[in-house]
Each structure stands twice: as structure tokens, then as C-alpha cells.
Design a protein around this motif. Structure first.
Motif, PDB file in Angstrom:
ATOM      1  N   GLN A 139      57.975  25.743   4.557  1.00  0.00           N
ATOM      2  CA  GLN A 139      57.202  25.616   3.171  1.00  0.00           C
ATOM      3  C   GLN A 139      58.064  26.544   2.272  1.00  0.00           C
ATOM      4  O   GLN A 139      58.513  27.531   2.443  1.00  0.00           O
ATOM      5  N   GLY A 140      57.665  25.989   0.846  1.00  0.00           N
ATOM      6  CA  GLY A 140      57.965  26.526  -0.260  1.00  0.00           C
ATOM      7  C   GLY A 140      56.858  26.847  -1.011  1.00  0.00           C
ATOM      8  O   GLY A 140      55.691  26.931  -0.759  1.00  0.00           O
ATOM      9  N   ASP A 141      57.054  27.325  -2.329  1.00  0.00           N
ATOM     10  CA  ASP A 141      55.726  27.632  -3.224  1.00  0.00           C
ATOM     11  C   ASP A 141      55.006  26.420  -3.450  1.00  0.00           C
ATOM     12  O   ASP A 141      53.956  26.606  -3.725  1.00  0.00           O
ATOM     13  N   ASP A 142      55.704  25.278  -3.819  1.00  0.00           N
ATOM     14  CA  ASP A 142      55.145  23.926  -3.985  1.00  0.00           C
ATOM     15  C   ASP A 142      55.268  22.710  -3.258  1.00  0.00           C
ATOM     16  O   ASP A 142      55.083  21.760  -3.799  1.00  0.00           O
ATOM     17  N   TRP A 143      55.660  23.135  -2.166  1.00  0.00           N
ATOM     18  CA  TRP A 143      56.400  21.807  -1.196  1.00  0.00           C
ATOM     19  C   TRP A 143      56.206  22.103   0.204  1.00  0.00           C
ATOM     20  O   TRP A 143      56.149  23.492   0.582  1.00  0.00           O
ATOM     21  N   VAL A 144      56.204  21.278   1.235  1.00  0.00           N
ATOM     22  CA  VAL A 144      56.436  21.489   2.425  1.00  0.00           C
ATOM     23  C   VAL A 144      57.369  20.426   2.897  1.00  0.00           C
ATOM     24  O   VAL A 144      57.166  19.236   2.556  1.00  0.00           O
ATOM     25  N   GLU A 145      58.415  20.955   3.864  1.00  0.00           N
ATOM     26  CA  GLU A 145      59.385  19.936   4.333  1.00  0.00           C
ATOM     27  C   GLU A 145      59.118  19.632   5.813  1.00  0.00           C
ATOM     28  O   GLU A 145      59.090  20.798   6.395  1.00  0.00           O
ATOM     29  N   VAL A 146      59.118  18.534   6.092  1.00  0.00           N
ATOM     30  CA  VAL A 146      58.940  18.195   7.696  1.00  0.00           C
ATOM     31  C   VAL A 146      60.279  17.454   8.280  1.00  0.00           C
ATOM     32  O   VAL A 146      60.908  16.541   7.530  1.00  0.00           O
ATOM     33  N   GLU A 147      60.889  18.152   9.222  1.00  0.00           N
ATOM     34  CA  GLU A 147      62.031  17.467   9.981  1.00  0.00           C
ATOM     35  C   GLU A 147      61.416  16.473  10.949  1.00  0.00           C
ATOM     36  O   GLU A 147      60.666  16.985  11.780  1.00  0.00           O
ATOM     37  N   ASN A 330      46.144  15.920  -8.627  1.00  0.00           N
ATOM     38  CA  ASN A 330      46.045  15.386 -10.111  1.00  0.00           C
ATOM     39  C   ASN A 330      45.840  16.559 -11.019  1.00  0.00           C
ATOM     40  O   ASN A 330      45.823  16.228 -12.324  1.00  0.00           O
ATOM     41  N   GLY A 331      45.982  17.721 -10.643  1.00  0.00           N
ATOM     42  CA  GLY A 331      46.027  19.040 -11.450  1.00  0.00           C
ATOM     43  C   GLY A 331      44.899  19.357 -12.027  1.00  0.00           C
ATOM     44  O   GLY A 331      44.513  20.197 -12.819  1.00  0.00           O
ATOM     45  N   LYS A 332      43.623  18.741 -11.319  1.00  0.00           N
ATOM     46  CA  LYS A 332      42.328  18.799 -11.884  1.00  0.00           C
ATOM     47  C   LYS A 332      41.468  20.279 -11.389  1.00  0.00           C
ATOM     48  O   LYS A 332      40.879  20.768 -12.222  1.00  0.00           O
ATOM     49  N   ALA A 333      42.144  20.644 -10.087  1.00  0.00           N
ATOM     50  CA  ALA A 333      41.529  21.972  -9.425  1.00  0.00           C
ATOM     51  C   ALA A 333      42.568  22.699  -9.045  1.00  0.00           C
ATOM     52  O   ALA A 333      43.413  22.140  -8.834  1.00  0.00           O
ATOM     53  N   SER A 334      41.982  23.938  -8.795  1.00  0.00           N
ATOM     54  CA  SER A 334      43.110  24.711  -8.242  1.00  0.00           C
ATOM     55  C   SER A 334      43.403  24.527  -6.703  1.00  0.00           C
ATOM     56  O   SER A 334      42.463  23.987  -6.089  1.00  0.00           O
ATOM     57  N   ASP A 335      44.501  25.161  -6.113  1.00  0.00           N
ATOM     58  CA  ASP A 335      44.913  24.763  -4.867  1.00  0.00           C
ATOM     59  C   ASP A 335      43.839  25.652  -3.866  1.00  0.00           C
ATOM     60  O   ASP A 335      43.602  25.166  -2.845  1.00  0.00           O
ATOM     61  N   ARG A 336      43.287  26.520  -4.326  1.00  0.00           N
ATOM     62  CA  ARG A 336      42.343  27.341  -3.567  1.00  0.00           C
ATOM     63  C   ARG A 336      41.225  26.563  -3.157  1.00  0.00           C
ATOM     64  O   ARG A 336      40.353  27.026  -2.029  1.00  0.00           O
ATOM     65  N   LEU A 337      40.966  25.379  -3.915  1.00  0.00           N
ATOM     66  CA  LEU A 337      39.740  24.619  -3.170  1.00  0.00           C
ATOM     67  C   LEU A 337      39.956  24.079  -2.093  1.00  0.00           C
ATOM     68  O   LEU A 337      39.010  24.007  -1.208  1.00  0.00           O
ATOM     69  N   LEU A 338      41.326  23.982  -1.620  1.00  0.00           N
ATOM     70  CA  LEU A 338      41.471  23.568   0.000  1.00  0.00           C
ATOM     71  C   LEU A 338      41.049  24.653   0.917  1.00  0.00           C
ATOM     72  O   LEU A 338      41.068  24.080   2.273  1.00  0.00           O
ATOM     73  N   ASP A 339      40.910  25.838   0.477  1.00  0.00           N
ATOM     74  CA  ASP A 339      40.509  26.722   1.338  1.00  0.00           C
ATOM     75  C   ASP A 339      39.140  26.639   1.935  1.00  0.00           C
ATOM     76  O   ASP A 339      38.615  26.999   3.026  1.00  0.00           O
ATOM     77  N   THR A 340      38.232  25.797   1.042  1.00  0.00           N
ATOM     78  CA  THR A 340      36.791  25.323   1.521  1.00  0.00           C
ATOM     79  C   THR A 340      36.856  24.177   2.409  1.00  0.00           C
ATOM     80  O   THR A 340      35.688  24.075   3.210  1.00  0.00           O
TER      81      THR A 340
END
Length: 529
Positions: A139-147, A330-340
Motif C-alpha cells: 500500500q501507498g498513500d493513495d494506492w494499493v498494489e496486488v501481486e 468521485n472525490g465527493k466524500a472524504s476517505d474517512r467515510l469508509l471507516d463507517t
């Protein structure tokens, strides 16, 4: 990990029914999804056998429900009997659910997966790749890579071919089942919740129509607890508890299976298509999110099948996570929404799991004295009725304290038949699924500009029973009766069909929508006037 890398909005590992719903939902929202499944094709044998009205609405939302109905069977009740054919408990499935569908259906899972797979394949932004297993996550700041490693299933087991590839997404969804590799690679532990019993599961394809006096339910016989039920219109399942001293190889042999089901079936009436021993477990992941990795379905939770809610709970996860990912991507909500995601879903799943475990203990009683005491407790009325089905208690829900909010918040919203200039039918088919504002009259035109901007940003569908914007005809009175019962002027329903909150009879719409913007952590300019 380096090297050439394919890019997606969402990388998903797993393509069972929960993964199929997730991929279809994200695809319909326009996101690029790369799905990777270790098996070379769809799994050809059934696991789940039941869905409810809420899940049917979820299938409807991705365009899969009509094909699924070709074989689904509407069942009116599921009963629990003792070894003397005396009823201990009836679970009522005879009513019409609030979601616009019958309360419960029995299904043959491969047919359901065919319908879901077709729904996924209609989405041009979704790419499904079979024969690939996840072997690494970074994982990076704004990505996740899968092998990923390519593999094939052979008679001797799963063999890796040696070919590797890397894919990158903004988020990773683990829909890869009870033995989730995504969960393991993300460092998330699975916590046992105390239920662990082995059962023999046998499935049959009918050669002719079959009808039994007792078709669908549990037989709580302490000498060998069992159950039988229809798998859609063309298949049947019989399950038997594995007893102390049983040999797994012997009990799964065709001769032994036919002896166990001989009271109901003969080889002339049905074909045995599977006999295997499953361990029915209850467990939950400690976390459902690790950075940009999120878990759904059996990757996040396991429950015994006695309530028929395992797959259904996973479908709820997928529908809920999809609309939240959509807002974030879509950039409408904060990433923190996913904590819910876990805040909302885990208590709901835990409550269902507790109910399933309680029912499992009723069925799995093998001490004759304890079984007799159990029966007497039911007959004397000393066993309380099952608790109501859980609702959402926290997360993206309105904070209002009025009586209408108390009546509907966190509960499933209604779907009825409406008529508009576009036609007549179930509301989601006529106006589309997503956010829905159901109101007695036009309350949008008088709202503040900021409120209207937020509704537009969220693409809220209007179901207005009066004159003005969003007017619909409430053909069967579903919405009017619902608002009357809640004593509400309006309700706002989320894309996963749960009610965010209500507008009380004496208040404007603005308070509800202002609170929603805060709960969703909407970014500018969505919340600007």
C-alpha cells in the motif's frame, strides 16, 4: 513491487456471489474494476440456499433479479420439529417484504451466480480474470498494489503455473471467502465467536417433481439432528450433523448418503450431485479495513447457516460498500467515510450471527435428556420468541430525535409500485436505485439553495406523493401508508435501502440534508451554497 502494472479504480479479489454483486454495483456506477478469482470459472455447486426480500432488491439494483426468478422458490415458512414431528418453532416467510419482494426465497446458488455473472458482464468497466490468486499486497498513500499468481485446479490440488502479474487500484476489496488471502495479507486476524460443528451436506437434482409433507425445516432429533429444504424449484438439500464416532469418508459415501435420505428419496427420483462435510463456524474479522484494503462477505464474517443469512449478509456488505466507495472515488466524500463500513455492518452481522448460533444450539442438542427439556421449554412457552431482525444503529444515520426518526432511522425503506410519465412498475425500475427522498408533498422547491445543491450532487431521486417536483403516483398505496405509520413528512433512503432519517411533520428539509452532508464528510464544492 515495480514493473508493468495494470491500473483500476478498485481491485477485487474473489468472484463468488458477494464479489459478483460488488463488481456489478461498482461497474454500474462507472468505476473501473479488476476482479481476480483463483478458480478457472464459476463454482458449479451450491452453498447458500436462501435469500430474503432485501437481497432481492439488491439483485434488482444490478439487473439480475429477473433471471434469478426463473428457478427461485417462494417458501411460506421454515419449521423446527423434534424427532416426534412436534413443532417447536415456525419462522414465518409468508408475508411480502418492505423491499418490494416476497419475504423469502429458496434458491439453487449456481443459477443465481449465472444471473449475477451476466449482470457483471454487462458492465464494460469491469474486467474479470479467472485463475489468479493474490500472493502479495503493498500500500501507498493513495494506492494499493496486488501481486497475483496464475494457477489451475487439478485433481491433485491447486497448481501455480509460475506466471505473475501486478495490478494497482485506489482500493482493494477482499471478497475471497472464509480463507481470505486479502485478510491474511492485510494482517487482519479472524476472531472465533464460539460455534463450531461439523455437518454432512448433501445436494440432489430432482428427476421429477417432489413434494413432502415436511419440505423445509429442521428435525431436532438428538440421535442425529438434520434438516431438509428445497434449493429452488429443481434441487433439494439434506443436511445431517456429524455425530461422535462418525467416519467422514464413510458418511460421505454414496451408499451411506442414500441410506440417510431413504425416508424421502430414491435414486430413481433424484441424482446425488454432492456430499461433503462442512464445519459450521461463527467468527468475525478484528478489522474490516486496513488502509486501502476492505473486506466483505465471508472474508469479514462467518456464521452458521441456521438462519440462512450468511450470503445475504455478504450481499448487504457489497451494496453498502459500493455506494460509499463511489462517493470517495468521485472525490465527493472524504476517505474517512469508509471507516463507517465496519461501524455499520459489523454490529448488524454480529446480531444476525447471534440469532443463527442460538438456533443452531436448538438443533445441535444431542443429549436426549437435554433435548427433552428443550422440547418441554418450547411447549410450555418458556422460550422467548426470536428477537426482531437487527437494524443499523450507528454510522451514516441522522441524529434527529423526533418520533418519525425514531420510527424509521436505520430500518429498511419501502419499495412500492409507482407510475410516472416514464411508466409503471417497482420504483427502483422506474426512477432508478440510489438515494431516494420519499415525501408527502414537494419539499425540495422550498428548501435552501445549499440543500438543493447537495441533493443534486448525490443524484437523489424524488418520490413526491403531491404536486410539484418529483411527482409520482403511489399505485398500491405503499408510500402513503409508510409515511402515515411513521408520522413523517418525508424520509431519505440510502442507496443500500436503509433509511438515513426522517423529516418531521413540522420541520423543513434543510436540517436533514445539512446533517447528511456532515455525516458523509462531503467535500467542497458539494456543500457550498
Amino acid at each position: 513491487m515495480g514493473g508493468d502494472t495494470e491500473h483500476f479504480d478498485v481491485v477485487q479479489v474473489g468472484f463468488g456471489p458477494v464479489g459478483q454483486v460488488s463488481a456489478a454495483a461498482l461497474g454500474r456506477l462507472g468505476h473501473r474494476v479488476g476482479v481476480f478469482e483463483r478458480f478457472g470459472g464459476l463454482y458449479a455447486l451450491p452453498r447458500a440456499g436462501h435469500v430474503d426480500h432485501e437481497v432481492m432488491r439488491g439483485f434488482q439494483s444490478i439487473g439480475a433479479v429477473e433471471k434469478m426468478l426463473d428457478d427461485a422458490f417462494r417458501c411460506s415458512k421454515y419449521s423446527w420439529r423434534n424427532q416426534h414431528a412436534q413443532t417447536l418453532l415456525d419462522i414465518d416467510w409468508s408475508y411480502d417484504g418492505i423491499s418490494g419482494w416476497a419475504s423469502d426465497y429458496l434458491i439453487y446458488q449456481p443459477y443465481v451466480e449465472d444471473a449475477l455473472n451476466q449482470a457483471v458482464r454487462r458492465q464494460p468497466s469491469v474486467a474479470v480474470h479467472h485463475g489468479w490468486s493474490a500472493v502479495g499486497v503493498e500500500q501507498g498513500d493513495d494506492w494499493v498494489e496486488v501481486e497475483l499468481a496464475q494457477g489451475v485446479l487439478e485433481e491433485t490440488g491447486y497448481r501455480l503455473t509460475g506466471e505473475r502479474r501486478r495490478v494497482r487500484g485506489r482500493y482493494l476489496v477482499g471478497a475471497d471467502g472464509a480463507n481470505s488471502v486479502v485478510r491474511s495479507l492485510s494482517g487482519i486476524a479472524m476472531v472465533d465467536r464460539g460455534f463450531n460443528e461439523q455437518w454432512l451436506v448433501t445436494d440432489f437434482r430432482q428427476k421429477m417433481p417432489l413434494h413432502f409433507e415436511f419440505d423445509n425445516g429442521q428435525i431436532c432429533d438428538p440421535t442425529r439432528p438434520m434438516c431438509l429444504f428445497q434449493l429452488g424449484q429443481t434441487h433439494r438439500r439434506f443436511e445431517f450433523m456429524v455425530m461422535p464416532g462418525d467416519d467422514v469418508a464413510e458418511i460421505t459415501s454414496p451408499d451411506r448418503v442414500w441410506s440417510l435420505v431413504s425416508r424421502w428419496l430414491t435414486p430413481e427420483q433424484a441424482e446425488l450431485i454432492r456430499a461433503t462435510v462442512y464445519t459450521f463456524r461463527s467468527a468475525s474479522a478484528e478489522q474490516w479495513r486496513s488502509g486501502r484494503s476492505l473486506l466483505i462477505g465471508d472474508a469479514a464474517h462467518l456464521m452458521p447457516p441456521f438462519l440462512g443469512q450468511g450470503m445475504s449478509s455478504g450481499v448487504r456488505d457489497a451494496i453498502e460498500l459500493a455506494w460509499k466507495l463511489d462517493l470517495v472515488l468521485n472525490g465527493k466524500a472524504s476517505d474517512r467515510l469508509l471507516d463507517t463500513h465496519m461501524i455499520e455492518r459489523r454490529p448488524h452481522v454480529d446480531a444476525i450471527t447471534d440469532q443463527a448460533v442460538a438456533l443452531g444450539k436448538v438443533s445441535c442438542t444431542i443429549d436426549p435428556v437435554a433435548a427433552a427439556a428443550r422440547d418441554q421449554a418450547f411447549f410450555s412457552g418458556n422460550v422467548p420468541p426470536p428477537p426482531p431482525f437487527p437494524i443499523l444503529e450507528a454510522g451514516v444515520l441522522d441524529d434527529g430525535s423526533g418520533p418519525a426518526n425514531a420510527a424509521v432511522r436505520g430500518r429498511l425503506g419501502p419499495q412500492g409500485i409507482i407510475r410516472t410519465d416514464a411508466g409503471e412498475g417497482l420504483a427502483d425500475d422506474v426512477i432508478g436505485s440510489g438515494w431516494q427522498l420519499i415525501s408527502r408533498r414537494d419539499i425540495v422547491s422550498s428548501a435552501q439553495p445549499r440543500t438543493r445543491d447537495i441533493l443534486k450532487e448525490l443524484d437523489v431521486r424524488l418520490l413526491n406523493m403531491g404536486e410539484g417536483a418529483g411527482r409520482v403516483s403511489d399505485v398500491n398505496g405503499t408510500y402513503t401508508a409508510y409515511l402515515d405509520d411513521a408520522q413523517a413528512l418525508a424520509v431519505l433512503v440510502r442507496p443500500d435501502f436503509y433509511v438515513y432519517g426522517a423529516v418531521e411533520a413540522d420541520e423543513p428539509l434543510d436540517r436533514l440534508v445539512d446533517g447528511l452532508a456532515a455525516k458523509l464528510m462531503l467535500r467542497e464544492p458539494a456543500v457550498q451554497a
